[in-house]
Design a protein around this motif. Structure first.
Motif, PDB file in Angstrom:
ATOM      1  N   CYS A  18      12.890   4.227  -7.413  1.00 44.18           N
ATOM      2  CA  CYS A  18      11.453   4.331  -7.657  1.00 44.18           C
ATOM      3  C   CYS A  18      11.075   3.468  -8.855  1.00 44.18           C
ATOM      4  N   LEU A  19      10.168   2.536  -8.606  1.00 43.50           N
ATOM      5  CA  LEU A  19       9.709   1.616  -9.649  1.00 43.50           C
ATOM      6  C   LEU A  19       8.287   1.996 -10.065  1.00 43.50           C
ATOM      7  N   GLU A  20       8.026   1.907 -11.370  1.00 40.95           N
ATOM      8  CA  GLU A  20       6.668   2.183 -11.852  1.00 40.95           C
ATOM      9  C   GLU A  20       5.828   0.920 -11.781  1.00 40.95           C
ATOM     10  N   VAL A  21       4.555   1.111 -11.430  1.00 41.57           N
ATOM     11  CA  VAL A  21       3.626  -0.004 -11.302  1.00 41.57           C
ATOM     12  C   VAL A  21       2.335   0.374 -12.040  1.00 41.57           C
ATOM     13  N   ASP A  22       1.675  -0.633 -12.616  1.00 40.96           N
ATOM     14  CA  ASP A  22       0.463  -0.326 -13.400  1.00 40.96           C
ATOM     15  C   ASP A  22      -0.738   0.000 -12.510  1.00 40.96           C
ATOM     16  N   ASN A  23      -0.772  -0.558 -11.287  1.00 39.81           N
ATOM     17  CA  ASN A  23      -1.912  -0.330 -10.392  1.00 39.81           C
ATOM     18  C   ASN A  23      -1.387  -0.323  -8.950  1.00 39.81           C
ATOM     19  N   ILE A  24      -1.214   0.867  -8.405  1.00 42.15           N
ATOM     20  CA  ILE A  24      -0.537   0.958  -7.108  1.00 42.15           C
ATOM     21  C   ILE A  24      -1.401   0.413  -5.964  1.00 42.15           C
ATOM     22  N   ALA A  25      -2.710   0.619  -6.036  1.00 42.36           N
ATOM     23  CA  ALA A  25      -3.574   0.124  -4.946  1.00 42.36           C
ATOM     24  C   ALA A  25      -3.525  -1.405  -4.914  1.00 42.36           C
ATOM     25  N   ALA A  26      -3.597  -2.015  -6.090  1.00 39.72           N
ATOM     26  CA  ALA A  26      -3.526  -3.483  -6.162  1.00 39.72           C
ATOM     27  C   ALA A  26      -2.157  -3.973  -5.695  1.00 39.72           C
ATOM     28  N   MET A  84      -0.163  -2.483  -3.531  1.00 39.70           N
ATOM     29  CA  MET A  84      -0.076  -2.321  -2.074  1.00 39.70           C
ATOM     30  C   MET A  84      -0.811  -3.472  -1.363  1.00 39.70           C
ATOM     31  N   ASP A  85      -1.965  -3.871  -1.900  1.00 38.48           N
ATOM     32  CA  ASP A  85      -2.693  -5.017  -1.322  1.00 38.48           C
ATOM     33  C   ASP A  85      -1.861  -6.292  -1.446  1.00 38.48           C
ATOM     34  N   GLN A  86      -1.276  -6.461  -2.637  1.00 44.83           N
ATOM     35  CA  GLN A  86      -0.448  -7.643  -2.918  1.00 44.83           C
ATOM     36  C   GLN A  86       0.741  -7.712  -1.945  1.00 44.83           C
ATOM     37  N   LEU A  87       1.380  -6.578  -1.720  1.00 40.79           N
ATOM     38  CA  LEU A  87       2.544  -6.545  -0.823  1.00 40.79           C
ATOM     39  C   LEU A  87       2.121  -6.827   0.619  1.00 40.79           C
ATOM     40  N   ARG A  88       1.041  -6.173   1.069  1.00 44.74           N
ATOM     41  CA  ARG A  88       0.570  -6.415   2.444  1.00 44.74           C
ATOM     42  C   ARG A  88       0.209  -7.886   2.633  1.00 44.74           C
ATOM     43  N   GLY A  89      -0.367  -8.483   1.580  1.00 45.28           N
ATOM     44  CA  GLY A  89      -0.738  -9.903   1.638  1.00 45.28           C
ATOM     45  C   GLY A  89       0.465 -10.820   1.802  1.00 45.28           C
ATOM     46  N   LYS A  90       1.639 -10.326   1.410  1.00 44.08           N
ATOM     47  CA  LYS A  90       2.877 -11.107   1.553  1.00 44.08           C
ATOM     48  C   LYS A  90       3.643 -10.708   2.816  1.00 44.08           C
ATOM     49  N   GLY A  91       3.014  -9.843   3.644  1.00 48.98           N
ATOM     50  CA  GLY A  91       3.668  -9.467   4.902  1.00 48.98           C
ATOM     51  C   GLY A  91       4.693  -8.362   4.776  1.00 48.98           C
ATOM     52  N   ILE A  92       4.656  -7.640   3.634  1.00 51.62           N
ATOM     53  CA  ILE A  92       5.613  -6.546   3.410  1.00 51.62           C
ATOM     54  C   ILE A  92       5.113  -5.287   4.116  1.00 51.62           C
ATOM     55  N   GLU A  93       6.010  -4.604   4.831  1.00 48.61           N
ATOM     56  CA  GLU A  93       5.615  -3.391   5.533  1.00 48.61           C
ATOM     57  C   GLU A  93       5.725  -2.167   4.628  1.00 48.61           C
ATOM     58  N   LEU A  94       4.631  -1.410   4.545  1.00 46.68           N
ATOM     59  CA  LEU A  94       4.609  -0.180   3.749  1.00 46.68           C
ATOM     60  C   LEU A  94       4.690   1.025   4.681  1.00 46.68           C
ATOM     61  N   ILE A  95       5.285   2.110   4.203  1.00 44.32           N
ATOM     62  CA  ILE A  95       5.380   3.332   5.017  1.00 44.32           C
ATOM     63  C   ILE A  95       4.055   4.087   4.971  1.00 44.32           C
ATOM     64  N   ASN A  96       3.371   4.019   3.823  1.00 43.19           N
ATOM     65  CA  ASN A  96       2.086   4.704   3.666  1.00 43.19           C
ATOM     66  C   ASN A  96       0.929   3.704   3.715  1.00 43.19           C
ATOM     67  N   ASP A  97      -0.164   4.103   4.377  1.00 47.62           N
ATOM     68  CA  ASP A  97      -1.344   3.228   4.423  1.00 47.62           C
ATOM     69  C   ASP A  97      -2.112   3.247   3.108  1.00 47.62           C
ATOM     70  N   ALA A  98      -2.071   4.407   2.446  1.00 42.91           N
ATOM     71  CA  ALA A  98      -2.783   4.562   1.174  1.00 42.91           C
ATOM     72  C   ALA A  98      -1.870   5.355   0.241  1.00 42.91           C
ATOM     73  N   PRO A  99      -2.102   5.275  -1.078  1.00 43.48           N
ATOM     74  CA  PRO A  99      -1.254   6.041  -1.989  1.00 43.48           C
ATOM     75  C   PRO A  99      -1.391   7.537  -1.727  1.00 43.48           C
ATOM     76  N   LYS A 100      -0.287   8.266  -1.863  1.00 44.87           N
ATOM     77  CA  LYS A 100      -0.337   9.720  -1.855  1.00 44.87           C
ATOM     78  C   LYS A 100      -0.362  10.163  -3.321  1.00 44.87           C
ATOM     79  N   VAL A 101      -0.700  11.414  -3.582  1.00 45.64           N
ATOM     80  CA  VAL A 101      -0.773  11.910  -4.965  1.00 45.64           C
ATOM     81  C   VAL A 101       0.045  13.195  -5.053  1.00 45.64           C
ATOM     82  N   ASN A 102       0.964  13.275  -6.014  1.00 44.81           N
ATOM     83  CA  ASN A 102       1.751  14.509  -6.120  1.00 44.81           C
ATOM     84  C   ASN A 102       1.090  15.497  -7.083  1.00 44.81           C
ATOM     85  N   GLU A 103       1.747  16.642  -7.308  1.00 46.21           N
ATOM     86  CA  GLU A 103       1.128  17.720  -8.084  1.00 46.21           C
ATOM     87  C   GLU A 103       0.959  17.370  -9.564  1.00 46.21           C
TER      88      GLU A 103
END
Lengths: 136, 136
Positions: free
Chosen positions: A82-90, A92-111
């Motif tokens: 698990c890697l920490e990122v400063d802005n997960i939505a950004a 995820m967009d960056q990864l999708r833009g490079k053709g990377i497949e994500l398991i989640n469509d949007a970020p989930k939020v834990n407790e």
């Protein structure tokens, strides 16, 4: 551009947490910060913090859990990083833009308010990569 | 008592370093610190440092190397985690005293003066654990 800021944790699937603590805590000397039972995921997790990052030992509590199936198929061992990122939505967009497949469509939020998602191992050299944006 | 002080690196076995950089460097944005060819081990390694700890991508350069055999058997993925320790000789004694099996009888020393050894995965829940004592 979103930035990876460090390793949050390394997750290890084990048959049984108490037995596994015999190596990670008792022999290697890592401190056990907490033991948690998650009945939703049907797992028990031991958290062993390092100066930076954490080792998590994950064991199934039922024979039908996802982790039990993983253990039956692959055996115990390294499960994900698990890697920490400063802005997960950004990111995820960056990864999708490079053709990377994500398991989640949007970020989930834990407790704890942590936003998280997973990158598919087929886009990451067989590695299950989790991304965390810590609560502000 | 010897102490683990942090994660030094997480090693990932990949088919080809340049292709793997397409995810870890180009999509995720990790900096590529250096690329190294080790003809002794018959591998190419990319080093991608984080704020603390490092991701290492390791690919075989020959079909007969140990890493090539690992890839053929297990496929790409997480290979080992390297933890830093303040005193590796004391830690090895401590581990043996707890019945932990080590792959090396004594620490080895790399070209940077780092002392290192490996714990056998059968004593560490299927995880290949490397220990590093950095050069003083």
């Amino acid at each position: 551009m979103a930035q990876i800021t460090g390793i949050n944790h390394l997750a290890i699937v084990v048959e049984d947490v108490q037995t596994a603590l015999g190596f990670w805590r008792d022999a290697l000397g890592l401190p056990l910060h907490k033991l948690e039972r998650n009945d939703g995921e049907q797992v028990e997790i031991a958290f062993l913090p390092l100066s930076s990052g954490e080792i998590e030992l994950i064991a199934p509590t039922t024979e039908s859990s996802g982790v039990a199936k993983y253990l039956a198929k692959r055996g115990a061992g390294l499960h994900h990083v698990c890697l920490e990122v400063d802005n997960i939505a950004a990111m995820m967009d960056q990864l999708r833009g490079k053709g990377i497949e994500l398991i989640n469509d949007a970020p989930k939020v834990n407790e704890l308010g942590v936003k998280y998602c997973f990158v598919h191992p087929k886009s990451a050299n067989g590695v299950l990569v989790e991304l965390y944006e810590l609560a502000k």
